[in-house]
Design a protein around this motif. Sequence first.
Motif, mmCIF file in Angstrom:
data_model
loop_
_atom_site.group_PDB
_atom_site.id
_atom_site.type_symbol
_atom_site.label_atom_id
_atom_site.label_comp_id
_atom_site.label_asym_id
_atom_site.label_seq_id
_atom_site.Cartn_x
_atom_site.Cartn_y
_atom_site.Cartn_z
ATOM 1 N N GLU A 168 0.844 -1.195 0.000
ATOM 2 C CA GLU A 168 0.000 0.000 0.000
ATOM 3 C C GLU A 168 0.884 1.252 0.000
ATOM 4 N N ILE A 169 2.087 1.138 0.565
ATOM 5 C CA ILE A 169 2.960 2.313 0.700
ATOM 6 C C ILE A 169 4.314 2.133 0.017
ATOM 7 N N LEU A 170 4.661 0.890 -0.375
ATOM 8 C CA LEU A 170 5.942 0.612 -1.017
ATOM 9 C C LEU A 170 5.717 -0.144 -2.318
ATOM 10 N N PRO A 171 6.579 0.070 -3.313
ATOM 11 C CA PRO A 171 6.445 -0.736 -4.533
ATOM 12 C C PRO A 171 6.776 -2.196 -4.234
ATOM 13 N N PRO A 172 6.209 -3.123 -5.002
ATOM 14 C CA PRO A 172 6.511 -4.538 -4.776
ATOM 15 C C PRO A 172 8.011 -4.797 -4.888
ATOM 16 N N ARG A 486 -6.633 11.012 -4.306
ATOM 17 C CA ARG A 486 -6.576 12.431 -4.651
ATOM 18 C C ARG A 486 -6.988 13.287 -3.456
ATOM 19 N N PHE A 487 -8.039 12.864 -2.764
ATOM 20 C CA PHE A 487 -8.518 13.640 -1.620
ATOM 21 C C PHE A 487 -7.827 13.254 -0.316
ATOM 22 N N TYR A 488 -7.330 12.018 -0.241
ATOM 23 C CA TYR A 488 -6.657 11.549 0.971
ATOM 24 C C TYR A 488 -5.339 10.874 0.570
ATOM 25 N N PRO A 489 -4.323 11.658 0.201
ATOM 26 C CA PRO A 489 -3.073 11.069 -0.288
ATOM 27 C C PRO A 489 -2.332 10.301 0.791
ATOM 28 N N CYS A 490 -1.608 9.287 0.368
ATOM 29 C CA CYS A 490 -0.790 8.495 1.283
ATOM 30 C C CYS A 490 0.494 9.246 1.601
ATOM 31 N N SER A 491 0.988 9.025 2.826
ATOM 32 C CA SER A 491 2.305 9.526 3.204
ATOM 33 C C SER A 491 3.304 8.392 3.033
#
Length: 564
Positions: A168-172, A486-491
């Motif tokens: 969800e936060i890192l590329p595979p 778009r409305f809730y971007p990941c950190s």
Amino acid sequence: MADDCGAPATAIHQVQGSGDRSHLAGEQVTVEGILTLDSRHKGGFRGFYLQQADGDTDNNPLTSEALFIHTGHRAGQPGHRIRVRGRVKEFHSLTELTDVDYLQDCGPSRLPEPVSVELPWPDGQSSPEALENMRVRILQPLTVIDSYHLARYGELTLAAAPQPVPTEILPPGPEAYRLEQQQQQQRLVLDDNHGVRHPVPVPWPAPALSMANTVRTGDTVSGLEGVLDFRFGAWRLQPAVTPEFHSTHPRPTVPSRDPDVTLRVITLNLENYFNGDGRGGDFPTARGAATVAQFQRQTRRLVAALSAPDPDVIAVAEVENDGDGEHSAVASLARALGPEWRHVRGDESAGNDAIRTALLYRRDRVATVGAPSRLTSSVFARQGRPPLAQILRPLDRPQGVRIIVPHLKSKACRGAIGPDRDQQDGQGCFSHSRERAARALVDWARSFSDTSTVAGTLITGDLNSYARETPVDVLREAGFRSLIHRFYPCSANHCPQTTYRYKGRKGSLDYALASDTLVPRVVHAQAWAINAEEPAALDYRQRTTASEPWRASDHNPLIIDFAL
């Protein structure tokens, strides 16, 4: 005498040693210590925890001062000094004494002070082996990350902070895979000092789980004190006192609808909506409800979840693939939603899977434009669930939206061969098939001829892929923008809005992806956290008359608002 209380005995830290296994395994020893927690009650672990008195320890932080004594002998109680003789055994990595042939209650004694610890485990260790079976006190509140086994075994999985799905936060790749292993090591299971299935009542949160007294993932727990145990492949706290639960992730209110919104779309995986023969019979079904009563409860929950936000269009996955006649599952859902609801027809080409995708709409607000279509070529020619496409237009607007509803192959590994096998990169099985399906979706979406009556294309549904995985990248590179992100971007280490939880990790499998021409028409998009955070123990399979949206499915719905 050698067996008298206070006579020389083997120190418990000598039995435990400083490694993962006892060097005395298989040998008979006599130990003496304080009974800290009893588990000889009905449904317990058939033994008790014995810890060296504080004055008898070796002060070596690498050795545990406690053992589990596996015995049915009834002598002794918590806070008493116990002398016991038995054989040292490693039972699924838990060091214990078994084959007990002598047990003497030596009278009341002071309980050892609990060791104060924090998560992650002290000194960067991957496990707290040196504290096995000892009394501990967790200094900080821990976050509930999983409640899957709450009703089955009375367990909650806790961690220092929420754990995202790595991809969800890192590329595979290797980094995502390493993060997954690290997360697994930094967990603690809150147990109930019982080894029975389906405890009654369900213990957490005290006094018992109910629809009104729930625990949601993201909530926190404090006052964690008890014995640190290792069973069934996980470190556990067998509590000595009742912990305190804090509703730090409360149930959300219904998202309001802005006056400027002319089209509200809800997307939801229904978690196998099967209606038997559509006449109240033919239960249990191949999936979903086992009885007509369960089906009725499932329908009430889904109607509550889907109706509350006041949508115009509903895109669904995991509805029974039984056509679109009056007795079909999708027709049953439309009737349950109300007389103004209709479902998009023409599903003879919905594939041969047990489930399919579908679209429902309010005929008093929305009209279909043209005929629906299914993608039955490319990777969907012989397998999979063919995506559905339909243009839907608000009655008072000249333009509509082409909505495409996919449901890509799951990550389960059954039948996976060749490149579809798990590549150990964090994407699970069938990533190759999902990537091919995503490319087919892109080609299909581009094949439609847009006119002035179509504002753009919305691809919305369950992609069975997390935010940084290849199928989502394929759609993103083709110009489709994730509206939730778009409305809730990941950190760097957190995505604020997710739709699914699996084995204690949170992420998004469900998407609303808009074409470039449609993005300017988007007012807002969000996930409504009503399902994935709630315990499965509260779903429609339980005997409850609740007609509320909580745990209507295992996925959270998406709500997308347009101004056309």
